[in-house]
Write a protein that holds these residues in place. Sequence first.
Motif, mmCIF file in Angstrom:
data_model
loop_
_atom_site.group_PDB
_atom_site.id
_atom_site.type_symbol
_atom_site.label_atom_id
_atom_site.label_comp_id
_atom_site.label_asym_id
_atom_site.label_seq_id
_atom_site.Cartn_x
_atom_site.Cartn_y
_atom_site.Cartn_z
ATOM 1 N N ALA A 159 -8.894 9.945 -1.372
ATOM 2 C CA ALA A 159 -9.066 9.150 -2.590
ATOM 3 C C ALA A 159 -8.383 7.806 -2.422
ATOM 4 O O ALA A 159 -7.303 7.710 -1.826
ATOM 5 N N THR A 160 -9.011 6.753 -2.936
ATOM 6 C CA THR A 160 -8.436 5.416 -2.895
ATOM 7 C C THR A 160 -8.493 4.806 -4.291
ATOM 8 O O THR A 160 -9.383 5.115 -5.084
ATOM 9 N N GLY A 161 -7.536 3.944 -4.578
ATOM 10 C CA GLY A 161 -7.486 3.305 -5.886
ATOM 11 C C GLY A 161 -6.383 2.272 -5.935
ATOM 12 O O GLY A 161 -5.891 1.803 -4.899
ATOM 13 N N LYS A 162 -5.966 1.932 -7.138
ATOM 14 C CA LYS A 162 -4.931 0.921 -7.327
ATOM 15 C C LYS A 162 -4.057 1.302 -8.506
ATOM 16 O O LYS A 162 -4.505 1.957 -9.448
ATOM 17 N N THR A 163 -2.801 0.885 -8.424
ATOM 18 C CA THR A 163 -1.896 0.967 -9.556
ATOM 19 C C THR A 163 -1.124 -0.350 -9.609
ATOM 20 O O THR A 163 -0.299 -0.639 -8.744
ATOM 21 N N GLY A 164 -1.439 -1.184 -10.571
ATOM 22 C CA GLY A 164 -0.876 -2.532 -10.587
ATOM 23 C C GLY A 164 -1.358 -3.308 -9.381
ATOM 24 O O GLY A 164 -2.556 -3.354 -9.073
ATOM 25 N N ASN A 165 -0.416 -3.925 -8.657
ATOM 26 C CA ASN A 165 -0.760 -4.653 -7.435
ATOM 27 C C ASN A 165 -0.674 -3.771 -6.198
ATOM 28 O O ASN A 165 -0.784 -4.267 -5.071
ATOM 29 N N LEU A 166 -0.466 -2.487 -6.403
ATOM 30 C CA LEU A 166 -0.249 -1.557 -5.302
ATOM 31 C C LEU A 166 -1.542 -0.804 -4.984
ATOM 32 O O LEU A 166 -2.143 -0.193 -5.858
ATOM 33 N N GLU A 167 -1.952 -0.890 -3.729
ATOM 34 C CA GLU A 167 -3.091 -0.090 -3.281
ATOM 35 C C GLU A 167 -2.624 1.347 -3.063
ATOM 36 O O GLU A 167 -1.530 1.584 -2.568
ATOM 37 N N PHE A 168 -3.492 2.284 -3.409
ATOM 38 C CA PHE A 168 -3.130 3.702 -3.349
ATOM 39 C C PHE A 168 -4.152 4.458 -2.518
ATOM 40 O O PHE A 168 -5.352 4.228 -2.634
ATOM 41 N N MET A 169 -3.644 5.366 -1.677
ATOM 42 C CA MET A 169 -4.538 6.213 -0.892
ATOM 43 C C MET A 169 -3.904 7.603 -0.785
ATOM 44 O O MET A 169 -2.700 7.728 -0.569
ATOM 45 N N GLU A 170 -4.748 8.617 -0.930
ATOM 46 C CA GLU A 170 -4.256 9.997 -0.945
ATOM 47 C C GLU A 170 -5.205 10.898 -0.176
ATOM 48 O O GLU A 170 -6.423 10.808 -0.302
ATOM 49 N N GLN A 199 0.830 -1.192 0.000
ATOM 50 C CA GLN A 199 0.000 0.000 0.000
ATOM 51 C C GLN A 199 0.872 1.253 0.000
ATOM 52 O O GLN A 199 1.903 1.308 0.690
ATOM 53 N N PHE A 200 0.448 2.243 -0.761
ATOM 54 C CA PHE A 200 1.118 3.535 -0.795
ATOM 55 C C PHE A 200 0.143 4.584 -0.286
ATOM 56 O O PHE A 200 -0.989 4.673 -0.752
ATOM 57 N N ILE A 201 0.579 5.394 0.695
ATOM 58 C CA ILE A 201 -0.269 6.436 1.261
ATOM 59 C C ILE A 201 0.419 7.779 1.092
ATOM 60 O O ILE A 201 1.503 8.001 1.638
ATOM 61 N N ASP A 202 -0.220 8.673 0.356
ATOM 62 C CA ASP A 202 0.311 10.021 0.188
ATOM 63 C C ASP A 202 -0.229 10.888 1.312
ATOM 64 O O ASP A 202 -1.361 11.369 1.268
ATOM 65 N N CYS A 203 0.609 11.089 2.347
ATOM 66 C CA CYS A 203 0.218 11.890 3.503
ATOM 67 C C CYS A 203 0.659 13.344 3.380
ATOM 68 O O CYS A 203 0.487 14.121 4.332
ATOM 69 N N ASP A 204 1.231 13.705 2.258
ATOM 70 C CA ASP A 204 1.597 15.102 2.029
ATOM 71 C C ASP A 204 0.340 15.836 1.563
ATOM 72 O O ASP A 204 0.221 16.266 0.406
ATOM 73 N N VAL A 205 -0.619 15.981 2.492
ATOM 74 C CA VAL A 205 -1.978 16.351 2.114
ATOM 75 C C VAL A 205 -2.107 17.803 1.653
ATOM 76 O O VAL A 205 -3.105 18.169 1.032
ATOM 77 N N ALA A 207 5.504 11.233 3.530
ATOM 78 C CA ALA A 207 5.193 12.201 4.576
ATOM 79 C C ALA A 207 5.335 13.633 4.050
ATOM 80 O O ALA A 207 5.986 13.874 3.030
ATOM 81 N N PRO A 208 4.736 14.599 4.740
ATOM 82 C CA PRO A 208 4.969 15.997 4.374
ATOM 83 C C PRO A 208 6.416 16.383 4.646
ATOM 84 O O PRO A 208 7.115 15.721 5.425
ATOM 85 N N PRO A 209 6.897 17.460 4.036
ATOM 86 C CA PRO A 209 8.250 17.937 4.351
ATOM 87 C C PRO A 209 8.275 18.665 5.693
ATOM 88 O O PRO A 209 7.229 19.051 6.223
ATOM 89 N N GLY A 210 9.460 18.842 6.222
ATOM 90 C CA GLY A 210 9.621 19.592 7.460
ATOM 91 C C GLY A 210 9.623 18.708 8.688
ATOM 92 O O GLY A 210 9.837 17.488 8.615
ATOM 93 N N THR A 211 9.372 19.331 9.843
ATOM 94 C CA THR A 211 9.384 18.604 11.122
ATOM 95 C C THR A 211 8.211 19.029 12.005
ATOM 96 O O THR A 211 8.264 18.868 13.215
ATOM 97 N N SER A 212 7.150 19.541 11.412
ATOM 98 C CA SER A 212 6.023 20.062 12.189
ATOM 99 C C SER A 212 5.042 18.936 12.537
ATOM 100 O O SER A 212 5.280 17.756 12.258
ATOM 101 N N CYS A 213 3.904 19.318 13.118
ATOM 102 C CA CYS A 213 2.912 18.336 13.583
ATOM 103 C C CYS A 213 2.451 17.368 12.488
ATOM 104 O O CYS A 213 2.331 16.166 12.762
ATOM 105 N N PRO A 214 2.157 17.831 11.252
ATOM 106 C CA PRO A 214 1.737 16.866 10.228
ATOM 107 C C PRO A 214 2.788 15.794 9.947
ATOM 108 O O PRO A 214 2.442 14.636 9.685
ATOM 109 N N VAL A 215 4.059 16.159 9.997
ATOM 110 C CA VAL A 215 5.122 15.174 9.760
ATOM 111 C C VAL A 215 5.146 14.141 10.870
ATOM 112 O O VAL A 215 5.249 12.931 10.630
ATOM 113 N N ILE A 216 5.050 14.609 12.100
ATOM 114 C CA ILE A 216 5.057 13.690 13.244
ATOM 115 C C ILE A 216 3.860 12.747 13.176
ATOM 116 O O ILE A 216 3.967 11.541 13.459
#
Length: 277
Positions: free
Chosen positions: A121-132, A29-35, A163-172
């Motif tokens: 958003a959720t989906g798939k790319t090949g055998n990889l689950e995707f979430m953003e 699974q791939f999760i894009d947390c850089d929201v 993860a998001p860039p930096g060292t703030s609360c969203p990164v943690i």
Amino acid sequence: MIIAVASGKGGTGKTTVATNLALSLNQGQFIDCDVEEPNARFFLHPHIEREETFSVDRPVIDGERCDCCGKCADFCRYNALAVLPERVLVFPELCHACGGCALVCPREAVTYSPRSIGTIATGKTGNLEFMEGALNVGEAQATPVIRELKRRMASQGTVIIDAPPGTSCPVIAAVGGAHYCLLVTEPTPFGLHDLRLAADMVRHLDIPTGVVINRDGVGDRGVEDFCRRENLPILLRIPHSLEIARHYARGVPFVQALPEWRERFQALYRAIEEETS
């Protein structure tokens, strides 16, 4: 295995590393947390199966019940409530939806209504689950969206978190709970400065950590000297390459265009397994 890919600063190639690592494995699974600026989908090209609104609770004050005693505003540490002589002002962008204002209100004048702050958003790319996750423009709080993404995280298999860039609360929020953290940096004074901050953050979270040097060949040896002093293993070097940059500019992950790099990213994953075993 939960692998978080982070960086002390933006523009180091964090998403490049995360997406190429995911594609080299083609599972899990791939999760894009850089929201605040999600862009992994431009490289993974997932088929989006579902996109839904994500909402948080915001307080609503019943003017007939409220006597403006001020206890709700005294409780709120985020200044989301301001009590005037005849009414209470609510600043929903500052509210953290903790529910405390309703608990301390002696007249039960506080209720809640949902407020949309983003999408998932959720989906798939090949055998990889995707979430953003994607935060609405103008919203200030990325952490609730990230927490919801991680709540839906797969319980088995490999999970890669961008993860998001930096060292703030969203990164943690994104990195916390990972089994391993890859810190992506560049061999420049700016890269070194922010790598120090990121390494200190991950150290406080007590997460095993390794480093990927992107654009290797520019700058100086400051990053390498720092990694040696801090016992941070350098697990992969990506050269400062015009060919790789051209593929990136076209939205083509270079593990697809340059097969030898798929093997190198698979070796990176094996190195992470060894570090965590």
